[in-house]
Design an enzyme around this catalytic site. Sequence first.
Site, short mmCIF file in Angstrom:
data_model
loop_
_atom_site.label_atom_id
_atom_site.label_comp_id
_atom_site.label_asym_id
_atom_site.label_seq_id
_atom_site.Cartn_x
_atom_site.Cartn_y
_atom_site.Cartn_z
N ARG A 294 34.65 38.20 39.12
CA ARG A 294 36.01 38.38 39.62
C ARG A 294 36.26 37.14 40.67
O ARG A 294 35.53 36.94 41.67
CB ARG A 294 35.95 39.83 40.34
CG ARG A 294 37.85 39.83 40.83
CD ARG A 294 37.85 41.21 40.92
NE ARG A 294 39.39 41.74 40.78
CZ ARG A 294 39.92 42.69 41.35
NH1 ARG A 294 39.22 43.81 41.31
NH2 ARG A 294 41.19 42.85 40.91
N GLU B 57 31.63 43.63 45.88
CA GLU B 57 31.92 42.69 46.90
C GLU B 57 33.05 43.17 47.35
O GLU B 57 33.16 42.61 49.06
CB GLU B 57 32.11 41.42 46.05
CG GLU B 57 32.51 40.09 46.95
CD GLU B 57 32.57 39.01 46.36
OE1 GLU B 57 33.52 38.13 46.72
OE2 GLU B 57 31.98 38.71 45.22
N ARG B 58 34.09 43.84 47.18
CA ARG B 58 35.13 44.17 47.83
C ARG B 58 34.81 44.96 49.10
O ARG B 58 35.28 44.72 50.04
CB ARG B 58 36.14 44.83 46.93
CG ARG B 58 36.70 44.20 45.87
CD ARG B 58 37.54 44.91 45.03
NE ARG B 58 38.89 45.53 45.57
CZ ARG B 58 38.92 46.65 46.05
NH1 ARG B 58 37.97 47.50 45.84
NH2 ARG B 58 40.17 46.90 46.29
N ASN C 253 33.94 45.89 37.50
CA ASN C 253 35.04 45.40 37.51
C ASN C 253 35.97 46.02 36.26
O ASN C 253 37.18 46.18 36.55
CB ASN C 253 35.29 43.72 36.98
CG ASN C 253 34.74 42.92 38.39
OD1 ASN C 253 35.61 42.63 39.26
ND2 ASN C 253 33.60 42.62 38.52
#
Length: 303
Positions: A27, A66-67, A100
């Site tokens: 992403r 990661e978010r 994702n």
Amino acid sequence: MDSQPLPSEAVRLLSPEQLLLSSQQPRSSFNPVSMQWLVTSIRERGILHPLVVRPLGDKYEIVCGERRYRAALELGLTSIPVTVRVLGDAEALQCALMENLQRDDLNPIEETDRIVQFLSLRLGCTVAQVTSRLYQLDNQARRLATQSALGKTEAAGGVTQSALGSSDREIVEQVFAEVGRINWRSFVSTRLPLLKLPPEILEAIRSGRIEYTKAKEIAKLKSEAERVALLAEAIAKPLTLRELQKLVKEKKAPREYGEVEAEMQGISRRFSKFKAWGNSDKRQKIESLMKEMLEMLLSEEGE
């Protein structure tokens, strides 16, 4: 995914300094509204689902989450819950892709990118080759359907016994079953064409600078200069979809008579070679549709 948490390290707390961003994160952009919502949620309730990481030297690379990591940095958290797993590069990318694809805020371009990447991993080929193989499989499926409709029996098993081999078809079907959002035939007809949008349009969508529906409308302009100018205007103002549709309609110049005439002649030549003329049922259906279209046009002309 058959990877397992390391013994006694199923869930642990690591400092942000011990974590590394993945170099193969599928992403490339994050919706700012969605990110702010996540920051608020973590501030109020903490990180409810540990990040998935893998050992990399004396640190740990983020595979999934990661978010949450970025939100934790924004909040200044000193410890982050993680699950440590031993994963190879391909396994790590596959895990990240699946996470994702399970998200709800992916736009159609992002989702298409992820599925193509996922297929690339599972088929063991490049992204470009994935697109080619999917079109080949779809063409074979269409031929089989046509042959079946015309009563030909020699096509039994034709798709799975193709030059590509049954394994390709099986892998594709398995991937789409795992993704669970769309079947592979619909993906070929409605999603793969999106990747042929002009590069400046694709980049704007992927970076989150414009909504997919608006960008797709701008892509209808054939002139690159006009597309770029309208894209910049739509991002800067921003313009509504209705306003964009109006501007695009105004900018699209009507086609010359000769161009339309040439296109009609091409259609006529294709009809003359159409094998279905020998099938009385299909011929009657075509004649009925042509008559209906002619009557509609004549009625409009008389208004």
